[in-house]
Design a protein around this motif. Structure first.
Motif, PDB file in Angstrom:
ATOM      1  N   GLN A  30     -15.781 100.257  61.462  1.00  0.00           N
ATOM      2  CA  GLN A  30     -16.022  99.690  62.797  1.00  0.00           C
ATOM      3  C   GLN A  30     -15.266 100.436  63.891  1.00  0.00           C
ATOM      4  O   GLN A  30     -15.747 100.551  65.021  1.00  0.00           O
ATOM      5  CB  GLN A  30     -15.635  98.212  62.804  1.00  0.00           C
ATOM      6  CG  GLN A  30     -16.575  97.338  61.983  1.00  0.00           C
ATOM      7  CD  GLN A  30     -15.955  95.975  61.684  1.00  0.00           C
ATOM      8  OE1 GLN A  30     -14.792  95.883  61.284  1.00  0.00           O
ATOM      9  NE2 GLN A  30     -16.712  94.932  61.890  1.00  0.00           N
ATOM     10  N   TYR A  31     -14.079 100.940  63.586  1.00  0.00           N
ATOM     11  CA  TYR A  31     -13.320 101.682  64.597  1.00  0.00           C
ATOM     12  C   TYR A  31     -14.086 102.918  65.057  1.00  0.00           C
ATOM     13  O   TYR A  31     -14.312 103.130  66.260  1.00  0.00           O
ATOM     14  CB  TYR A  31     -11.965 102.122  64.028  1.00  0.00           C
ATOM     15  CG  TYR A  31     -10.904 101.057  63.922  1.00  0.00           C
ATOM     16  CD1 TYR A  31     -10.031 100.813  64.976  1.00  0.00           C
ATOM     17  CD2 TYR A  31     -10.748 100.331  62.754  1.00  0.00           C
ATOM     18  CE1 TYR A  31      -9.030  99.864  64.866  1.00  0.00           C
ATOM     19  CE2 TYR A  31      -9.753  99.379  62.624  1.00  0.00           C
ATOM     20  CZ  TYR A  31      -8.894  99.149  63.688  1.00  0.00           C
ATOM     21  OH  TYR A  31      -7.899  98.201  63.566  1.00  0.00           O
ATOM     22  N   ALA A  32     -14.439 103.767  64.111  1.00  0.00           N
ATOM     23  CA  ALA A  32     -15.144 105.006  64.462  1.00  0.00           C
ATOM     24  C   ALA A  32     -16.495 104.711  65.098  1.00  0.00           C
ATOM     25  O   ALA A  32     -16.909 105.391  66.051  1.00  0.00           O
ATOM     26  CB  ALA A  32     -15.316 105.878  63.219  1.00  0.00           C
ATOM     27  N   ALA A  33     -17.196 103.699  64.580  1.00  0.00           N
ATOM     28  CA  ALA A  33     -18.505 103.350  65.128  1.00  0.00           C
ATOM     29  C   ALA A  33     -18.385 102.885  66.579  1.00  0.00           C
ATOM     30  O   ALA A  33     -19.223 103.228  67.420  1.00  0.00           O
ATOM     31  CB  ALA A  33     -19.156 102.266  64.269  1.00  0.00           C
ATOM     32  N   ALA A  34     -17.338 102.109  66.886  1.00  0.00           N
ATOM     33  CA  ALA A  34     -17.149 101.630  68.255  1.00  0.00           C
ATOM     34  C   ALA A  34     -16.812 102.777  69.197  1.00  0.00           C
ATOM     35  O   ALA A  34     -17.280 102.817  70.339  1.00  0.00           O
ATOM     36  CB  ALA A  34     -16.053 100.573  68.286  1.00  0.00           C
ATOM     37  N   VAL A  35     -15.987 103.725  68.733  1.00  0.00           N
ATOM     38  CA  VAL A  35     -15.673 104.893  69.564  1.00  0.00           C
ATOM     39  C   VAL A  35     -16.935 105.697  69.831  1.00  0.00           C
ATOM     40  O   VAL A  35     -17.217 106.100  70.973  1.00  0.00           O
ATOM     41  CB  VAL A  35     -14.601 105.772  68.880  1.00  0.00           C
ATOM     42  CG1 VAL A  35     -14.500 107.136  69.557  1.00  0.00           C
ATOM     43  CG2 VAL A  35     -13.252 105.063  68.902  1.00  0.00           C
ATOM     44  N   GLU A  36     -17.733 105.928  68.794  1.00  0.00           N
ATOM     45  CA  GLU A  36     -18.973 106.685  68.969  1.00  0.00           C
ATOM     46  C   GLU A  36     -19.938 105.956  69.900  1.00  0.00           C
ATOM     47  O   GLU A  36     -20.583 106.577  70.757  1.00  0.00           O
ATOM     48  CB  GLU A  36     -19.625 106.930  67.615  1.00  0.00           C
ATOM     49  CG  GLU A  36     -20.864 107.808  67.684  1.00  0.00           C
ATOM     50  CD  GLU A  36     -21.470 108.089  66.326  1.00  0.00           C
ATOM     51  OE1 GLU A  36     -22.426 108.881  66.274  1.00  0.00           O
ATOM     52  OE2 GLU A  36     -21.007 107.514  65.319  1.00  0.00           O
ATOM     53  N   PRO A 214     -10.878  94.566  69.020  1.00  0.00           N
ATOM     54  CA  PRO A 214     -12.076  94.798  69.844  1.00  0.00           C
ATOM     55  C   PRO A 214     -13.170  95.548  69.105  1.00  0.00           C
ATOM     56  O   PRO A 214     -14.345  95.449  69.467  1.00  0.00           O
ATOM     57  CB  PRO A 214     -11.527  95.625  71.020  1.00  0.00           C
ATOM     58  CG  PRO A 214     -10.288  96.266  70.489  1.00  0.00           C
ATOM     59  CD  PRO A 214      -9.703  95.269  69.537  1.00  0.00           C
ATOM     60  N   GLU A 215     -12.811  96.298  68.053  1.00  0.00           N
ATOM     61  CA  GLU A 215     -13.816  97.068  67.311  1.00  0.00           C
ATOM     62  C   GLU A 215     -14.764  96.172  66.528  1.00  0.00           C
ATOM     63  O   GLU A 215     -15.827  96.634  66.094  1.00  0.00           O
ATOM     64  CB  GLU A 215     -13.132  98.070  66.373  1.00  0.00           C
ATOM     65  CG  GLU A 215     -12.602  97.502  65.075  1.00  0.00           C
ATOM     66  CD  GLU A 215     -11.295  96.728  65.195  1.00  0.00           C
ATOM     67  OE1 GLU A 215     -10.809  96.235  64.157  1.00  0.00           O
ATOM     68  OE2 GLU A 215     -10.762  96.615  66.317  1.00  0.00           O
ATOM     69  N   THR A 216     -14.413  94.887  66.355  1.00  0.00           N
ATOM     70  CA  THR A 216     -15.260  93.989  65.578  1.00  0.00           C
ATOM     71  C   THR A 216     -16.271  93.234  66.429  1.00  0.00           C
ATOM     72  O   THR A 216     -17.125  92.539  65.885  1.00  0.00           O
ATOM     73  CB  THR A 216     -14.415  92.948  64.817  1.00  0.00           C
ATOM     74  OG1 THR A 216     -13.809  92.042  65.758  1.00  0.00           O
ATOM     75  CG2 THR A 216     -13.342  93.622  63.977  1.00  0.00           C
ATOM     76  N   ALA A 217     -16.169  93.327  67.742  1.00  0.00           N
ATOM     77  CA  ALA A 217     -16.977  92.495  68.625  1.00  0.00           C
ATOM     78  C   ALA A 217     -18.065  93.305  69.310  1.00  0.00           C
ATOM     79  O   ALA A 217     -17.983  94.532  69.433  1.00  0.00           O
ATOM     80  CB  ALA A 217     -16.084  91.839  69.677  1.00  0.00           C
ATOM     81  N   ALA A 218     -19.096  92.602  69.751  1.00  0.00           N
ATOM     82  CA  ALA A 218     -20.175  93.272  70.476  1.00  0.00           C
ATOM     83  C   ALA A 218     -19.673  93.844  71.792  1.00  0.00           C
ATOM     84  O   ALA A 218     -20.134  94.891  72.260  1.00  0.00           O
ATOM     85  CB  ALA A 218     -21.320  92.287  70.733  1.00  0.00           C
TER      86      ALA A 218
END
Length: 237
Positions: A30-36, A214-218
């Motif tokens: 989720q961390y990397a996905a949120a940054v991307e 924050p990486e877990t939320a929409a």
């Protein structure tokens, strides 16, 4: 301009995948996905013990996330461990402290997530509350297992955090510790029970920490803010 490069600190743990079970450097996707998703390019930063490595890494980054994870070693803030304090990782503590030293020296944008906020406070000379339920008499900040607690947070108007996420929001938390003292940082968000949920450095630099994930939320307003700050930092090099 190319997308900004965002470093994400990682765990170093015993892990299992496929036919393998061995020590691995890892971080929830989720961390990397949120940054991307917010326009950055993520790169994982496993603990490194080599002298000067943090300076080399930070020189190549545009932004830094100090990620969640295990408790910080209480010896770093001069206290004996609480019976519920466990699992600290000296190699990771030292690596993240070195990264923060290098980031402070260059003005690199930094976001601390959960443990990351605690690492930032301790790095600045602060201390932690080692077991929040002792203070608030409930388990809502960390219900146990792999579940997140849903916490209502109120931010301080006019702060950077408030500008990124609004005056009030429901967040996903998973922490049994919290920041007690935070030299050089302003307290900018609290839970209803008084637990400090966010802090930020005064001034123009993006340097803040939150207890929630924050990486877990929409709504990834915090990560989007970091990526924007990282892009501005890269443009000014």
């Amino acid at each position: 301009m190319p997308a900004p490069l965002i470093g994400l600190t990682t765990y170093r743990e015993e892990a299992a995948w496929g036919v393998w079970r061995q020590r691995a450097d890892l971080l929830p996707t989720q961390y990397a996905a949120a940054v991307e998703a917010t326009g950055g390019v993520p790169v994982l930063l496993p603990p490194v013990g080599q002298a000067g490595a943090a300076d080399v890494v930070v020189a190549r980054l545009d932004g830094l996330v100090i990620s969640g994870g295990a408790d910080v070693d209480p010896d770093r803030y001069g206290e004996e461990p609480h019976p519920r304090t466990a699992g600290w990782r000296p190699d990771r503590d030292a690596w993240e402290a070195a990264l923060l030293d290098a980031a402070d020296a260059t003005g690199l944008p930094v976001l601390g997530v959960c443990r990351g906020m605690q690492v930032m406070a301790v790095h600045a000379g602060g201390a932690l509350e080692q077991h929040v339920p002792d203070l608030v008499d409930h388990q809502q900040h960390s219900p146990g297992g792999d579940e997140f607690g849903a916490i209502e947070v109120t931010t301080v108007p006019g702060t950077r955090v408030s500008g990124l996420v609004g005056d009030r929001l429901s967040v996903n938390c998973h922490h049994h510790q919290s920041v007690r003292t935070h030299p050089g940082f302003d307290a900018v968000a609290h839970a209803a029970d008084g637990t400090l949920e966010a802090m930020e450095a005064p001034g123009e630099r993006f340097c803040l920490g939150v207890q929630w994930h924050p990486e877990t939320a929409a709504d990834v307003g915090l990560l989007a803010g970091l990526v924007r700050a990282a892009a501005a930092y890269a443009a000014q090099r």
